[in-house]
Design a protein around this motif. Structure first.
Motif, PDB file in Angstrom:
ATOM      1  N   TYR A 737     -14.481 -32.277 -45.448  1.00 11.28           N
ATOM      2  CA  TYR A 737     -14.258 -33.623 -44.932  1.00 11.28           C
ATOM      3  C   TYR A 737     -14.079 -33.560 -43.420  1.00 11.28           C
ATOM      4  O   TYR A 737     -13.688 -32.525 -42.860  1.00 11.28           O
ATOM      5  N   PRO A 738     -14.378 -34.667 -42.716  1.00 13.00           N
ATOM      6  CA  PRO A 738     -14.277 -34.660 -41.253  1.00 13.00           C
ATOM      7  C   PRO A 738     -12.824 -34.621 -40.801  1.00 13.00           C
ATOM      8  O   PRO A 738     -11.911 -34.924 -41.575  1.00 13.00           O
ATOM      9  N   PRO A 739     -12.587 -34.249 -39.548  1.00 13.92           N
ATOM     10  CA  PRO A 739     -11.206 -34.141 -39.045  1.00 13.92           C
ATOM     11  C   PRO A 739     -10.504 -35.494 -39.013  1.00 13.92           C
ATOM     12  O   PRO A 739     -11.126 -36.543 -38.850  1.00 13.92           O
ATOM     13  N   ASP A 740      -9.185 -35.426 -39.187  1.00 15.62           N
ATOM     14  CA  ASP A 740      -8.343 -36.601 -39.039  1.00 15.62           C
ATOM     15  C   ASP A 740      -6.977 -36.132 -38.550  1.00 15.62           C
ATOM     16  O   ASP A 740      -6.564 -35.008 -38.836  1.00 15.62           O
ATOM     17  N   PHE A 741      -6.301 -37.010 -37.800  1.00 13.49           N
ATOM     18  CA  PHE A 741      -4.994 -36.658 -37.257  1.00 13.49           C
ATOM     19  C   PHE A 741      -3.891 -37.237 -38.133  1.00 13.49           C
ATOM     20  O   PHE A 741      -3.993 -38.394 -38.578  1.00 13.49           O
ATOM     21  N   PRO A 742      -2.824 -36.459 -38.406  1.00 17.00           N
ATOM     22  CA  PRO A 742      -1.685 -37.012 -39.158  1.00 17.00           C
ATOM     23  C   PRO A 742      -1.096 -38.238 -38.482  1.00 17.00           C
ATOM     24  O   PRO A 742      -0.692 -39.189 -39.133  1.00 17.00           O
ATOM     25  N   ALA A 763      -5.326 -31.258 -36.025  1.00 17.14           N
ATOM     26  CA  ALA A 763      -5.991 -32.177 -36.943  1.00 17.14           C
ATOM     27  C   ALA A 763      -6.253 -31.465 -38.263  1.00 17.14           C
ATOM     28  O   ALA A 763      -6.272 -30.233 -38.339  1.00 17.14           O
ATOM     29  N   VAL A 764      -6.451 -32.270 -39.311  1.00 15.94           N
ATOM     30  CA  VAL A 764      -6.749 -31.733 -40.633  1.00 15.94           C
ATOM     31  C   VAL A 764      -8.221 -31.985 -40.936  1.00 15.94           C
ATOM     32  O   VAL A 764      -8.697 -33.119 -40.841  1.00 15.94           O
ATOM     33  N   GLY A 765      -8.931 -30.922 -41.284  1.00 11.58           N
ATOM     34  CA  GLY A 765     -10.348 -31.046 -41.605  1.00 11.58           C
ATOM     35  C   GLY A 765     -10.830 -29.818 -42.339  1.00 11.58           C
ATOM     36  O   GLY A 765     -10.204 -28.758 -42.311  1.00 11.58           O
ATOM     37  N   ASN A 766     -11.975 -29.943 -43.021  1.00  7.82           N
ATOM     38  CA  ASN A 766     -12.586 -28.810 -43.710  1.00  7.82           C
ATOM     39  C   ASN A 766     -14.098 -28.926 -43.563  1.00  7.82           C
ATOM     40  O   ASN A 766     -14.691 -29.899 -44.053  1.00  7.82           O
ATOM     41  N   PRO A 767     -14.730 -27.978 -42.840  1.00 10.09           N
ATOM     42  CA  PRO A 767     -14.183 -26.754 -42.237  1.00 10.09           C
ATOM     43  C   PRO A 767     -13.157 -27.056 -41.138  1.00 10.09           C
ATOM     44  O   PRO A 767     -13.111 -28.175 -40.610  1.00 10.09           O
ATOM     45  N   SER A 768     -12.370 -26.031 -40.780  1.00  5.29           N
ATOM     46  CA  SER A 768     -11.338 -26.207 -39.761  1.00  5.29           C
ATOM     47  C   SER A 768     -11.966 -26.716 -38.477  1.00  5.29           C
ATOM     48  O   SER A 768     -13.014 -26.216 -38.042  1.00  5.29           O
ATOM     49  N   CYS A 799      -8.106 -35.369 -26.490  1.00  8.52           N
ATOM     50  CA  CYS A 799      -8.426 -34.214 -27.325  1.00  8.52           C
ATOM     51  C   CYS A 799      -9.401 -34.674 -28.408  1.00  8.52           C
ATOM     52  O   CYS A 799      -9.182 -35.705 -29.053  1.00  8.52           O
ATOM     53  N   THR A 800     -10.475 -33.915 -28.609  1.00  8.80           N
ATOM     54  CA  THR A 800     -11.461 -34.218 -29.644  1.00  8.80           C
ATOM     55  C   THR A 800     -11.519 -33.061 -30.629  1.00  8.80           C
ATOM     56  O   THR A 800     -11.746 -31.911 -30.237  1.00  8.80           O
ATOM     57  N   ALA A 801     -11.280 -33.379 -31.904  1.00  6.51           N
ATOM     58  CA  ALA A 801     -11.396 -32.396 -32.987  1.00  6.51           C
ATOM     59  C   ALA A 801     -12.692 -32.665 -33.723  1.00  6.51           C
ATOM     60  O   ALA A 801     -12.989 -33.805 -34.085  1.00  6.51           O
ATOM     61  N   SER A 802     -13.503 -31.625 -33.979  1.00  6.44           N
ATOM     62  CA  SER A 802     -14.815 -31.826 -34.598  1.00  6.44           C
ATOM     63  C   SER A 802     -15.130 -30.695 -35.560  1.00  6.44           C
ATOM     64  O   SER A 802     -14.664 -29.561 -35.399  1.00  6.44           O
ATOM     65  N   ASN A 803     -15.903 -31.041 -36.595  1.00  5.54           N
ATOM     66  CA  ASN A 803     -16.526 -30.042 -37.458  1.00  5.54           C
ATOM     67  C   ASN A 803     -17.902 -30.559 -37.847  1.00  5.54           C
ATOM     68  O   ASN A 803     -18.376 -31.566 -37.294  1.00  5.54           O
ATOM     69  N   ILE A 804     -18.565 -29.916 -38.801  1.00  4.01           N
ATOM     70  CA  ILE A 804     -19.949 -30.268 -39.119  1.00  4.01           C
ATOM     71  C   ILE A 804     -20.087 -31.666 -39.701  1.00  4.01           C
ATOM     72  O   ILE A 804     -21.185 -32.218 -39.738  1.00  4.01           O
ATOM     73  N   GLY A 806     -18.142 -34.430 -38.686  1.00  8.10           N
ATOM     74  CA  GLY A 806     -17.769 -35.520 -37.788  1.00  8.10           C
ATOM     75  C   GLY A 806     -16.750 -35.083 -36.759  1.00  8.10           C
ATOM     76  O   GLY A 806     -16.381 -33.899 -36.660  1.00  8.10           O
ATOM     77  N   LYS A 807     -16.292 -36.034 -35.980  1.00  6.45           N
ATOM     78  CA  LYS A 807     -15.293 -35.740 -34.968  1.00  6.45           C
ATOM     79  C   LYS A 807     -14.381 -36.947 -34.786  1.00  6.45           C
ATOM     80  O   LYS A 807     -14.725 -38.081 -35.131  1.00  6.45           O
TER      81      LYS A 807
END
Length: 821
Positions: A737-742, A763-768, A799-804, A806-807
Motif C-alpha cells: 500500500y502507498p505511504p501514509d502519515f499517522p 510514514a507507514v507504507g509497504n514497501p517501506s 518531507c515526501t515519503a514514496s514507494n512504488i 504512490g507518495k
C-alpha cells in the motif's frame, strides 16, 4: 437444544452455553512511536489481545504502576476467537519517566464462570520521558555568616542539564550544579540549567548578616523579567524601583512574584471562573473590602489601569478572540502587592462532525472487523472534548483527549466493530460534546454527525438442520425460509420429487413419506435442512426393525447391523453386494462386514411372512465416508504480493473426499470464520475432488493476515465426535500500500535559539517508503526519516515519503522564539 415429540408436535428448549478461550498472548507497545517520549506531547499505548473468545465478555484493563487507569469493553456479538486492540492515550509528563505501564485482558464470565475471572497480563513497558529543567523556585536568598556558602542549582532534567553561572563577582567560568566557597561576595548569582529541550534560570542572593538588598542588586534581579520589585533603602527612606530605572515613594521591602500569592490575596473575583464562546463578550468584577493603595487588572487583552479610589474594578472585553488570553487582578496594600488569576476557558464548537467507514466502501461482510471514523473539525479546547459513539440510541463508547493545546484543532476518533447480521440496517452516529464544567453552558454544547446505515451481507443459516413432520390427512407444508443478505435462492432434493422446486416453502397433500433436503444459498454460503415426513402408523405396516437404523462407517472399518421381525416369518434376510445373508424361521438376522471397502448401494432387509402383508422390506441408512487426502489453499492466478483495494480470489481444493454432500468447507481469516460452503446439492457417494473460492479486497490493516480453509464431514448424530476434519496450511497475505502519515497534518515547531529541531517524517507504507526533504533552507539532499539539527532556520520544510504505489507529503513549519534567561 433439548427437544421432545409429544401430542403430535415437537418442542425445544435451548441451553445457554458460553464457551470461552483465554488469549494466546497479550502484548503492549507504543503505537506509531519509538524511542523516548517528550514531555507535553501526546502518545498512544497499544494493547494487542490475540485469539480470545467471547469478545463481549472481554475487559481490557490499563495499569500505570499498580494504579488502574482505564477499562475498555467490547460489544461484538461474535462467539469465535478474535484479535482485539485497545488504545490508551497519554500525555507524557516528567513524573512518567521510568513508570511502567501494562495491560490485562480479563474475561468476565459471570457468576457461573471461574472465580477469579481468567486473565492474561502483558509484560511491562517502561516509559522514558525527556523533559527540560524547571526550578521550583526562581529566587533564593542566603544569609552569609562565618564559613562556606553553598549555592545548589541542581534540578531534574532528561537528558541531564548542563549548568552555567553568571555574576559580576565571578572571575572564571563555573559549570558545576553547586557553587560552594567561603570567598563568595555578597550579591546576585544567576545559574542557568539547560538541555536541548529548554532552560531554567535561578537567582541566588547572598546577603551579609543584617544587611538589606541594594538598588544595584535589584537591578540584577530584574534580568529575570519579574513584574515588580519593592524595596526599602533603609528603615526611613522607602522607594519603589521599576526595572532599575527610577524610584518612587513606596511601602515595604518585598520581592513580589506572581506565583503563590493567590491564596492569601484579599480580593474576590465574580465569577471566579469564566467559560466564554470564541468571539463572545466577557465581564468579571474584582473587589476588595479592605483599604488599599491601588487595584487593577493586568490582562493580555483589555487591561484596566490601577485605581486608588474604588473597591470594585471590572475587566471587560466585547469580543474575546485571543486564545491565549490571561487576566490577573492585582492590588497594592500593606506595603505589598498581591494578585489573583482568573481561570479562563475559551471554547469553540466544531465546524463539522462527520462519520464514515475508514478504508472501506460498500456493504460489510459478517464476521469481518471494520473501522468507523468520526472526524471533528476545528474544535477547542480539545481536552474538554468527548466523542460519543451511538448504535441506534445506545451509547457504545466514549473517547476523551488530553492534548493541552488551547487553539482549535481537528480530531479523529475510531470505533472498531465486527459486523454481525444483527447490524444489517442499524444506524451509527457520533457526537462531539464539549464538557465545560458547571460554569459552562447547560446542556453542554454538542454537534452530531449524520447517521451512517450499515449494510451487512451474511449467508443463510438455519436454526435447526432437521425437522420431523407427521403426515396426517390433508396438506403437508415444508417451510425452508431463512434470513440472508443477499436473499437466498432455494433448491429441493428428494427421490420423491419428479420436478425441480425453487420456492422456500413446499406445500402439497401428495408428498410421500421420506426425506426432503432444502438448500438455501447466496454468494456468501449455503445452509441445508432436512425435512423427514413420517406417515401415521397403520396396521398394515412392515413388521421389520433395523438396529441401528442409521450407521456411519469409515472406509475400511467393520460394520454390523441386525434386522428383527416382530411376527413369525418364513424367510428373513439381507440383500447386499457384500455380506448378503438370510435365515428361515429365525426372527433375527445380521448383516456383517469385516472391512467395508466398496462403495456399495444401501443394504435392504427383507421378510416373507405367513400373514399379510406377505412381504416387505426396509432399507438401511448407510453412510460410508472417507476423509480428504489433502486440503490446499492458494491465490488464483496470482503469486506476487497483493495490492490494497484490488480484488483477488483465494481457492481451497479438497482431494478425494466422500460423501461430498456431507462436506462443510469453512474459510478462516485468522481465527474468525468468514465463509461456509456446503455441497449438499451434489449426490455422488464415491470420493470426488471439489473446490471453493473466496473473494477478498485486502486493506493495509490485513497485511500479514493468515487465511486457511478447513474441510469437515458433518455426518450427523451417528457420526464420529468431533467430526473428521482436515485443515490446509495457512496462507499469509502480504499487502502492499502507498505511504501514509499517522499524523498527516501540518506541524508547527517553536524552537528556542540554539535549540534542537526534530522533524519526524516517519510514514507507514509497504514497501517501506523512501524519503526526500525540500526547503529553501536546505543546502544538501536529505533522505532520512527524521531530520534533526540545531542549525535549521525558520521556515517551511516539506518531507515526501514514496514507494512504488504512490507518495505523500507532510509540511513542517519552524518558528524561532527568543531564548529565556
Amino acid at each position: 437444544m433439548c427437544y421432545m415429540n409429544y401430542d403430535r408436535s415437537q418442542c425445544e428448549r435451548y441451553l445457554h452455553i458460553t464457551i470461552y478461550k483465554t488469549p494466546d498472548s497479550v502484548s503492549i507497545n507504543t503505537a506509531d512511536h519509538t524511542g523516548p517520549m517528550t514531555e507535553g506531547s501526546r502518545y498512544k499505548l497499544q494493547c494487542d489481545v490475540v485469539n480470545v473468545a467471547p469478545v463481549q465478555n472481554l475487559i481490557v484493563k490499563w495499569y500505570k504502576g499498580e494504579t488502574l487507569m482505564h477499562n475498555e469493553t467490547f460489544t461484538d456479538p461474535i462467539k469465535t476467537p478474535v484479535n482485539k486492540t485497545s488504545i490508551l492515550q497519554i500525555t507524557a509528563d516528567r513524573s512518567d519517566d521510568g513508570v511502567q505501564y501494562r495491560c490485562e485482558a480479563e474475561l468476565e464470565l459471570g457468576a457461573e464462570g471461574p472465580q477469579p475471572p481468567p486473565a492474561v497480563t502483558s509484560e511491562h513497558i517502561q516509559t522514558a520521558v525527556i523533559y527540560s529543567p524547571e526550578h521550583i523556585s526562581l529566587v533564593q536568598t542566603i544569609e552569609k555568616k562565618d564559613g562556606e556558602v553553598s549555592l545548589n542549582c541542581s534540578v531534574a532534567a532528561n537528558p541531564s542539564a548542563t549548568y552555567t553561572w553568571n555574576s559580576k563577582h565571578l572571575k572564571e567560568t563555573r559549570t558545576s550544579s553547586v557553587l560552594s566557597s567561603s570567598t563568595l561576595s555578597t550579591g546576585n548569582y544567576t545559574c542557568t540549567a539547560r538541555n536541548f529541550l529548554g532552560n531554567s534560570s535561578k537567582v541566588f542572593i547572598i546577603n551579609s548578616a543584617g544587611s538589606r538588598q541594594t538598588v544595584d542588586q535589584l537591578r540584577d534581579l530584574f534580568s529575570l523579567k519579574l513584574s515588580s520589585v519593592t524595596c526599602f533603602l533603609n528603615a526611613y527612606n522607602m522607594f519603589q524601583c521599576f526595572f532599575g530605572l527610577f524610584c518612587l515613594p513606596a511601602f515595604g521591602l518585598l520581592v513580589s512574584l506572581t506565583a503563590g500569592t493567590n491564596a492569601k490575596c484579599p480580593v474576590e473575583l465574580h465569577p471566579q471562573r469564566v467559560v466564554v464562546k470564541y468571539g463572545s463578550s466577557v465581564s468579571v468584577n474584582c473587589s476588595t473590602n479592605i483599604t488599599h493603595n491601588g487595584i487593577g487588572w493586568e490582562a493580555s487583552v483589555g487591561s484596566v489601569p490601577m485605581k486608588t479610589d474604588r473597591n470594585v474594578i471590572t475587566w471587560r472585553v466585547a469580543s474575546l478572540t485571543r486564545w491565549d488570553t490571561t487576566a490577573m487582578c492585582y492590588m497594592n496594600y500593606d506595603r505589598s502587592q498581591c494578585e489573583r488569576d482568573l481561570h479562563i476557558t475559551i471554547y469553540k464548537t466544531p465546524d463539522s462532525v462527520s462519520i464514515n467507514t475508514a478504508d472501506h466502501t460498500g456493504p460489510m461482510t459478517e464476521g469481518f472487523t471494520y473501522k468507523l471514523q468520526c472526524d471533528v473539525v476545528n474544535v477547542a479546547p480539545v481536552q474538554n472534548l468527548i466523542v460519543k459513539w451511538y448504535k441506534g440510541e445506545t451509547l457504545m463508547h466514549n473517547e476523551t483527549f488530553t492534548d493541552p493545546i488551547k487553539t482549535p484543532v481537528n480530531k479523529t476518533s475510531i470505533l472498531q466493530i465486527t459486523s454481525d447480521r444483527s447490524d444489517d440496517g442499524v444506524q451509527y452516529r457520533c457526537e462531539a460534546e464539549l464538557e465545560l464544567g458547571a460554569e459552562g453552558p447547560q446542556p453542554p454544547p454538542a454537534v452530531t454527525s449524520e447517521h451512517i446505515q450499515m449494510t451487512v451481507m451474511y449467508p443463510p443459516q438455519h436454526n435447526s438442520l432437521v425437522q420431523t413432520i407427521e403426515k396426517k390427512d390433508g396438506e403437508v407444508s415444508l417451510n425452508c425460509s431463512v434470513a440472508a443478505n443477499p436473499s437466498a435462492t432455494y433448491t429441493w432434493n428428494s427421490k420423491h420429487l419428479k420436478e425441480t422446486r425453487t420456492s422456500s416453502v413446499l406445500s402439497s397433500s401428495t408428498l410421500s413419506p421420506g426425506n426432503y433436503t432444502c438448500t438455501a444459498k447466496n454468494l456468501l454460503g449455503d445452509s441445508s435442512k432436512v425435512f423427514i415426513i413420517n406417515s401415521a402408523v397403520s396396521g398394515d405396516s412392515c413388521s421389520l426393525e433395523i438396529s441401528p437404523s442409521r450407521v456411519v462407517v469409515r472406509y475400511g472399518d467393520p460394520v454390523s447391523v441386525s434386522c428383527v421381525a416382530s411376527r413369525p416369518v418364513r424367510v428373513l434376510g439381507w440383500e447386499s453386494v457384500i455380506g448378503a445373508s438370510h435365515t428361515q424361521h429365525d426372527q433375527s438376522v445380521q448383516w456383517r462386514v469385516d472391512s467395508l471397502n466398496d462403495w456399495i448401494e444401501e443394504p435392504i432387509c427383507y421378510g416373507v411372512f405367513f400373514t399379510a402383508p406377505r412381504q416387505c422390506e426396509e432399507k438401511l441408512n448407510l453412510v460410508l465416508y472417507k476423509k480428504p487426502d489433502s486440503v490446499s489453499i492458494s491465490l488464483v492466478n496470482h503469486t506476487s504480493p497483493v495490492v490494497e483495494g484490488r480484488e483477488y480470489q483465494l481457492q481451497c481444493e479438497v482431494h478425494n473426499v466422500a460423501p461430498v454432500q456431507y462436506l462443510a468447507l469453512r474459510w478462516y481469516r485468522g481465527q474468525t470464520e468468514v465463509y461456509n460452503h456446503s455441497f449438499s446439492e451434489l449426490t455422488p457417494a464415491t470420493p470426488v475432488q471439489v473446490s471453493s473460492t473466496l473473494l477478498i479486497v485486502p486493506t493495509r490493516g490485513e497485511d500479514g493476515v493468515q487465511y486457511r480453509c478447513e474441510a469437515e464431514l458433518e455426518l450427523g448424530a451417528e457420526g464420529p465426535k468431533p467430526p473428521p476434519t482436515v485443515t490446509s496450511e495457512v496462507l499469509s497475505i502480504n499487502v502492499q500500500y502507498p505511504p501514509d502519515f499517522p499524523n498527516p497534518g501540518e506541524e508547527i515547531l517553536d524552537i528556542s535559539d540554539g535549540g534542537e529541531a526534530v522533524l519526524n517524517c516517519v510514514a507507514v507504507g509497504n514497501p517501506s517508503p523512501e524519503y526526500t526533504w525540500t526547503s529553501s533552507n536546505l543546502q544538501e539532499v536529505h533522505d532520512q526519516q527524521v531530520l534533526t539539527a540545531t542549525t535549521l532556520g525558520p521556515g517551511a520544510y516539506t518531507c515526501t515519503a514514496s514507494n512504488i504505489l504512490g507518495k505523500k507529503s507532510k509540511e513542517f513549519i519552524i518558528k524561532h522564539k527568543s531564548k529565556g534567561v
